[in-house]
Design an enzyme around this catalytic site. Structure first.
Site, PDB file in Angstrom:
ATOM      1  N   GLY A 118       3.153   6.885   8.196  1.00 54.06           N
ATOM      2  CA  GLY A 118       4.489   7.055   7.642  1.00 54.06           C
ATOM      3  C   GLY A 118       5.422   5.924   8.010  1.00 54.06           C
ATOM      4  O   GLY A 118       6.485   5.758   7.412  1.00 54.06           O
ATOM      5  N   ASN A 119       5.055   5.130   9.032  1.00 53.99           N
ATOM      6  CA  ASN A 119       5.873   3.998   9.448  1.00 53.99           C
ATOM      7  C   ASN A 119       5.641   2.751   8.587  1.00 53.99           C
ATOM      8  O   ASN A 119       6.340   1.750   8.756  1.00 53.99           O
ATOM      9  CB  ASN A 119       5.610   3.623  10.908  1.00 53.99           C
ATOM     10  CG  ASN A 119       6.416   4.441  11.890  1.00 53.99           C
ATOM     11  OD1 ASN A 119       5.876   5.241  12.630  1.00 53.99           O
ATOM     12  ND2 ASN A 119       7.728   4.244  11.891  1.00 53.99           N
ATOM     13  N   SER A 120       4.648   2.773   7.703  1.00 54.69           N
ATOM     14  CA  SER A 120       4.371   1.607   6.878  1.00 54.69           C
ATOM     15  C   SER A 120       5.626   1.151   6.141  1.00 54.69           C
ATOM     16  O   SER A 120       6.306   1.951   5.499  1.00 54.69           O
ATOM     17  CB  SER A 120       3.285   1.925   5.854  1.00 54.69           C
ATOM     18  OG  SER A 120       2.015   1.872   6.426  1.00 54.69           O
TER      19      SER A 120
ATOM     20  N   ASP B 217       0.171  -7.714   1.468  1.00 58.84           N
ATOM     21  CA  ASP B 217       0.494  -6.289   1.553  1.00 58.84           C
ATOM     22  C   ASP B 217       2.002  -6.067   1.637  1.00 58.84           C
ATOM     23  O   ASP B 217       2.486  -5.257   2.422  1.00 58.84           O
ATOM     24  CB  ASP B 217      -0.204  -5.622   2.739  1.00 58.84           C
ATOM     25  CG  ASP B 217      -0.119  -4.096   2.684  1.00 58.84           C
ATOM     26  OD1 ASP B 217       0.039  -3.555   1.577  1.00 58.84           O
ATOM     27  OD2 ASP B 217      -0.193  -3.451   3.744  1.00 58.84           O
TER      28      ASP B 217
ATOM     29  N   HIS C 271       0.810  -1.216   0.000  1.00 59.09           N
ATOM     30  CA  HIS C 271       0.000   0.000   0.000  1.00 59.09           C
ATOM     31  C   HIS C 271       0.849   1.275   0.000  1.00 59.09           C
ATOM     32  O   HIS C 271       0.330   2.363  -0.247  1.00 59.09           O
ATOM     33  CB  HIS C 271      -1.000   0.014   1.162  1.00 59.09           C
ATOM     34  CG  HIS C 271      -0.425   0.230   2.521  1.00 59.09           C
ATOM     35  ND1 HIS C 271      -0.230  -0.784   3.429  1.00 59.09           N
ATOM     36  CD2 HIS C 271      -0.010   1.349   3.148  1.00 59.09           C
ATOM     37  CE1 HIS C 271       0.261  -0.297   4.538  1.00 59.09           C
ATOM     38  NE2 HIS C 271       0.412   1.002   4.399  1.00 59.09           N
TER      39      HIS C 271
ATOM     40  N   LEU D 297      -6.054 -24.449   0.203  1.00 60.01           N
ATOM     41  CA  LEU D 297      -6.766 -25.701   0.384  1.00 60.01           C
ATOM     42  C   LEU D 297      -8.159 -25.651  -0.225  1.00 60.01           C
ATOM     43  O   LEU D 297      -8.669 -26.645  -0.726  1.00 60.01           O
ATOM     44  CB  LEU D 297      -6.896 -26.028   1.877  1.00 60.01           C
ATOM     45  CG  LEU D 297      -5.604 -26.244   2.658  1.00 60.01           C
ATOM     46  CD1 LEU D 297      -5.921 -26.586   4.109  1.00 60.01           C
ATOM     47  CD2 LEU D 297      -4.772 -27.352   2.026  1.00 60.01           C
ATOM     48  N   GLY D 298      -8.803 -24.499  -0.169  1.00 57.48           N
ATOM     49  CA  GLY D 298     -10.176 -24.370  -0.626  1.00 57.48           C
ATOM     50  C   GLY D 298     -11.173 -24.555   0.497  1.00 57.48           C
ATOM     51  O   GLY D 298     -12.187 -25.232   0.338  1.00 57.48           O
TER      52      GLY D 298
END
Length: 524
Positions: A257-259, A181, A151, A314-315
């Protein structure tokens, strides 16, 4: 509410203190006056000796050493992306209205045509809005590979990286994985300081961790200290139950901002990538979350090698075994993962896995909960053969199957637990699955059950996260094929005894335990 931590919500100026104010405070504290003149302030107490504070000094020295080792590998990531033009169009329209006759106020005659509307009312072509974002990253190899969040770089047309030595370099996007992510970018450099991988599976609540990054986008190369608050936190996002959980929760301050920044252990090893906070204000409120290195390392290695990630699946949809639902499945211990739904023609279906089975082992290792199983399966390479130990109506069995490959439109092993206590009446109304209802709710033709028509606020159904449009498939392990049968099954349940519902919601099924009021069994 969850917040991605590259969304900037702070202003640096709010934290500033005028220099003059600080000087005035120092002068006031340093002397006092009376009618005879100026007298010296009372003597300050002597500082404590090293022996008295040896433990704190040793702790400070250790943290300083870790910070000094890790900080050179931390980077600031600045992204330019093309956003939606809707906000820009809206502003122009407002300005035009304020100016009267569709003109923008304050422009000299003849200039309006260059700023929206010309003399004949012609609109200039709308350009995509340029957006700027700030995040963080961590160098994982001396040749310039950097891990950050998806992101942070999503939609980027330009990525610039600021190194610890203040060099600014263009970065190339190597690959992204939206499911976890995570993203990998690269700068053209050699002999860069990098960080060593740590083992997130060994983390325990209470252990010291440090978080690195650029909070609020202004304060580059910041470090905060805290502890591991919890491990194996489930995925809080409701948009896609297939996203793996396993998050590390920490009280080390993580802010917008730490992402993409690093979460490291006391040895300075990378144990997580900071990714989001849960806060009502949008800023840190004591609960920050990081993707564990167990997931980060497997994902980044695939991205670097192939540019993409192939997740195993696995489904099935799953619930955790809990003390309140264990008795419904003849379980002695509240551990394992309950299979709530099996996707047709999936690896799980082909291996004979059924709704209501409890998975308690994976390749001979104990399965603690659905989240742990989900993480392990998503990391498996498609085609890998695995062995599942299951309990079917309390009887142990072993199934062998090959892990399939996750696709965007397929079901991955997902953990669909609902949380929180429920008390009171059921508080819901149901309807038959008519063709119109199936079409409106996008319900598969082979699915049998009843649709929830309405849910009374603050009722047990509401508190169990049931909602209109959900489909009830089972009551107390009995399949439901009509609204009348559902009502009969619910009324037949002993007064005050919990009900176990299998509910299909937003493309996945999960078990929900309802606590009805013993004094009110006449209605739903």
């Amino acid at each position: 509410m969850s917040f991605e931590t590259n969304k900037l919500v702070g202003k640096a100026g709010r934290l500033a203190v005028p220099a003059g104010a600080a000087v005035a405070l120092v002068l006031t504290a340093g002397m006092f006056f009376h009618h005879n003149g100026v007298h010296a302030a009372m003597a300050s107490p002597a500082p404590m000796d090293d022996n008295s504070v040896s433990s704190l000094v040793a702790l400070d020295s250790a943290v300083e050493a870790v910070a000094a080792r890790v900080t050179p590998a931390v980077v600031n990531v600045a992204v330019t992306s093309r956003g939606s033009s809707e906000h820009e169009v809206g502003e122009e329209q407002e300005q035009g209205q304020e100016g009267g006759q569709g003109q923008i106020q304050g422009l000299p005659p003849g200039f309006a045509q260059f700023f929206g509307q010309g003399p004949q009312g012609m609109q200039r072509p709308q350009q995509p809005q340029i957006e700027h974002g700030i995040g963080s990253g961590i160098i994982i190899s001396p040749d310039g590979y950097i891990v950050t969040n998806n992101h942070v770089v999503d939609g980027a047309v330009q990525i610039k990286v600021t190194l610890h030595d203040r060099r600014v370099m263009n970065a190339k996007l190597i690959g992204v994985d939206k499911l976890t992510d995570l993203a990998v970018i690269k700068v053209d450099a050699k002999d860069l300081p990098s960080i060593a991988w740590g083992d997130s599976t060994k983390l325990k609540p209470g252990q010291t961790v440090l978080a690195f990054g650029s909070p609020f986008g202004y304060f580059q190369f910041s470090v905060t200290r805290g502890i591991v608050s919890a491990v194996d936190r489930p995925n809080p996002y409701r948009d896609d139950p297939r996203k793996p959980g396993g998050y590390i929760q920490t009280d080390a301050a993580i802010n917008p901002g730490n992402s993409g920044g690093a979460l490291v252990n006391a040895r300075g090893e990378l144990v997580g990538i900071n990714t989001f906070i849960i806060s009502n204000s949008g800023s840190f409120a004591g609960a920050g979350f990081a993707i564990p290195s167990q997931i980060v390392r497997a994902t980044t290695e695939q991205l670097i090698k192939t540019g993409s990630v192939h997740h195993g699946y696995l489904g099935i949809s799953m619930n955790d075994v809990t003390p309140e639902n264990a008795s419904f499945f003849n379980l002695k211990e509240a551990t394992g993962a309950i299979v709530a739904q099996v996707t047709p023609d999936s690896p799980a279906s082909q291996a004979g896995l059924k709704s209501g089975d409890v998975i308690d082992e994976l390749n001979g290792q104990k399965v603690v909960n659905g989240g742990a199983l989900q993480v392990a399966v998503s990391e498996d390479t498609p085609g890998t053969q695995i062995t599942l130990g299951i309990l079917r109506n309390g009887s142990p069995q072993t199934l062998t199957l090959k892990v399939g490959e996750f696709h965007k439109d397929a079901e991955v092993a997902s953990n669909g637990d609902s949380a929180g206590p429920q008390k009171g009446k059921l508080g819901l109304a149901v309807a038959e699955l008519t063709p119109d209802v199936r079409q409106q709710l996008h319900i598969p033709s082979e699915m049998k059950g009843v649709a929830i028509q309405s849910v009374r606020p603050a009722s047990p159904a509401d508190e169990a996260s049931l909602a209109p449009g959900d489909v009830i498939l089972e009551v107390n392990r009995h399949p439901v094929v009509s609204a009348e049968q559902f009502v009969n099954e619910a009324h037949a349940n002993p007064a005050g005894k919990d009900l176990l519902l299998l509910v299909w919601s937003q493309g996945g099924a999960s078990y929900r335990v309802i606590h009805p009021d013993a004094g009110n069994q006449s209605g739903m």
